[in-house]
Motif scaffolding. Structure first.
Motif, short mmCIF file in Angstrom:
data_model
loop_
_atom_site.label_atom_id
_atom_site.label_comp_id
_atom_site.label_asym_id
_atom_site.label_seq_id
_atom_site.Cartn_x
_atom_site.Cartn_y
_atom_site.Cartn_z
N LEU A 193 -8.96 -8.42 12.94
CA LEU A 193 -9.25 -8.94 11.61
C LEU A 193 -9.39 -10.46 11.64
N PRO A 194 -10.14 -11.02 10.69
CA PRO A 194 -10.28 -12.49 10.64
C PRO A 194 -8.92 -13.18 10.51
N LEU A 195 -8.76 -14.28 11.21
CA LEU A 195 -7.55 -15.12 11.20
C LEU A 195 -6.35 -14.45 11.88
N ALA A 196 -6.54 -13.28 12.47
CA ALA A 196 -5.43 -12.59 13.15
C ALA A 196 -4.85 -13.40 14.30
N PRO A 197 -5.68 -14.06 15.12
CA PRO A 197 -5.10 -14.86 16.22
C PRO A 197 -4.17 -15.97 15.73
N MET A 198 -4.33 -16.39 14.48
CA MET A 198 -3.48 -17.46 13.93
C MET A 198 -2.28 -16.88 13.18
N GLY A 199 -2.17 -15.56 13.14
CA GLY A 199 -1.05 -14.93 12.46
C GLY A 199 -1.28 -14.69 10.97
N PHE A 200 -2.55 -14.76 10.55
CA PHE A 200 -2.87 -14.58 9.12
C PHE A 200 -3.85 -13.43 8.91
N ALA A 201 -3.62 -12.33 9.61
CA ALA A 201 -4.53 -11.19 9.48
C ALA A 201 -4.50 -10.59 8.08
N TRP A 202 -3.46 -10.87 7.33
CA TRP A 202 -3.29 -10.27 6.00
C TRP A 202 -4.08 -10.98 4.91
N ILE A 203 -4.62 -12.18 5.17
CA ILE A 203 -5.26 -12.97 4.12
C ILE A 203 -6.50 -12.29 3.57
N VAL A 204 -7.43 -11.92 4.45
CA VAL A 204 -8.68 -11.29 4.00
C VAL A 204 -8.40 -9.95 3.31
N PRO A 205 -7.57 -9.06 3.88
CA PRO A 205 -7.24 -7.82 3.16
C PRO A 205 -6.62 -8.07 1.79
N ALA A 206 -5.79 -9.12 1.67
CA ALA A 206 -5.19 -9.42 0.37
C ALA A 206 -6.25 -9.84 -0.64
N ILE A 207 -7.23 -10.62 -0.18
CA ILE A 207 -8.33 -11.03 -1.07
C ILE A 207 -9.14 -9.81 -1.51
N VAL A 208 -9.43 -8.93 -0.54
CA VAL A 208 -10.18 -7.70 -0.86
C VAL A 208 -9.38 -6.84 -1.83
N GLY A 209 -8.06 -6.75 -1.59
CA GLY A 209 -7.21 -5.97 -2.49
C GLY A 209 -7.19 -6.54 -3.90
N GLY A 210 -7.18 -7.87 -4.02
CA GLY A 210 -7.22 -8.49 -5.33
C GLY A 210 -8.51 -8.19 -6.06
N ILE A 211 -9.62 -8.20 -5.33
CA ILE A 211 -10.92 -7.89 -5.94
C ILE A 211 -10.95 -6.44 -6.41
N ILE A 212 -10.42 -5.53 -5.58
CA ILE A 212 -10.37 -4.12 -5.96
C ILE A 212 -9.47 -3.93 -7.18
N GLY A 213 -8.33 -4.62 -7.18
CA GLY A 213 -7.40 -4.50 -8.31
C GLY A 213 -8.00 -4.96 -9.62
N LYS A 214 -8.92 -5.89 -9.56
CA LYS A 214 -9.56 -6.40 -10.79
C LYS A 214 -10.32 -5.30 -11.53
N PHE A 215 -10.83 -4.34 -10.76
CA PHE A 215 -11.63 -3.26 -11.37
C PHE A 215 -10.81 -2.00 -11.67
N ILE A 216 -9.50 -2.07 -11.46
CA ILE A 216 -8.63 -0.95 -11.78
C ILE A 216 -7.98 -1.25 -13.14
N PRO A 217 -8.22 -0.43 -14.15
CA PRO A 217 -7.65 -0.71 -15.47
C PRO A 217 -6.13 -0.77 -15.42
N CYS A 218 -5.58 -1.73 -16.13
CA CYS A 218 -4.13 -1.90 -16.18
C CYS A 218 -3.59 -1.19 -17.44
N LYS A 219 -2.66 -0.26 -17.23
CA LYS A 219 -2.14 0.55 -18.34
C LYS A 219 -0.94 -0.08 -19.02
#
Length: 220
Positions: A193-219
């Motif tokens: 994953l991007p930035l994995a060699p620097m220990g930040f493999a979670w950054i891009v997935p977190a951004i993608v997750g935030g974008i996905i969460g934006k389109f999930i209705p909040c109850k």
């Protein structure tokens, strides 16, 4: 009018918190930056200490080589007070949290005594053993915590709570996969994953997750 008065009271408090946070951040940067520099520039001490070298021995050896026995005593005093303030703060906040969570059914005093006694038992295992067992847990938790901290700066602009949730879930999942890969399980693909060699493999997935969460209705 009441809101204006409340805002006037909160603003000085917020400024004080921000100012103290900046001072603390600079101080921690200087301290840990200095320790990093010492560790990176001291090349012959590991050979002198032998194969059983650990973090504590290395720090003491560097301090003694630079400042002598007086420096080692000063280091001990500094570590004592640094650990003491942290221990008091964490113990008291844990006691207050569980007392509030239980509605007063769990005594603050009892929780603090349990925490202190448990911490004393764990501390006897030694720094290396504590790091060995706590490192995977910290590695699992810190990406999610960082995601929440960063997103808190944009709290007024984030209207959907699922942005927080999904971004945090994705960060923690990637972190868990990295930990499992360290134990030899077939989850090493996260290292690509991007930035994995620097220990930040979670950054891009977190951004993608935030974008996905934006389109999930909040109850809620």
């Amino acid at each position: 009018m009441h809101r204006a008065k409340a805002t006037q009271k909160v603003t000085p408090c917020l400024k004080a918190v921000l100012s103290s946070s900046v001072v603390a951040s600079i101080g921690l940067f200087v301290i840990y930056g200095g320790l990093t520099y010492l560790g990176a520039t001291t090349c012959n001490l590991p050979e002198m200490l032998g194969p059983d070298m650990n973090q504590t021995k290395l720090l003491v050896a560097i301090t003694k080589a630079l400042f002598g026995n007086g420096g080692v005593i000063l280091l001990g005093v500094i570590v004592l007070f640094a650990c003491l303030t942290t221990a008091i703060g964490l113990s008291s906040s844990t006691g207050a949290f569980f007392e509030e969570l239980s509605g007063g059914k769990v005594s603050y005093k009892k929780v603090v005594i349990i925490v202190v006694a448990f911490s004393w038992l764990i501390s006897n295992a030694g720094v290396s053993t504590i790091i060995k067992f706590s490192a995977p847990l910290l590695m699992l938790v810190y990406p999610g915590v960082l995601v929440l901290i960063i997103m808190a700066f944009f709290h007024n602009k984030i209207k959907n709570k699922n942005i927080y949730r999904v971004a945090t879930y994705f960060a923690i999942i990637v972190s868990a996969l990295e930990i499992l890969a360290g134990f030899g399980l077939p989850t090493g693909f996260v290292k690509s994953l991007p930035l994995a060699p620097m220990g930040f493999a979670w950054i891009v997935p977190a951004i993608v997750g935030g974008i996905i969460g934006k389109f999930i209705p909040c109850k809620d």
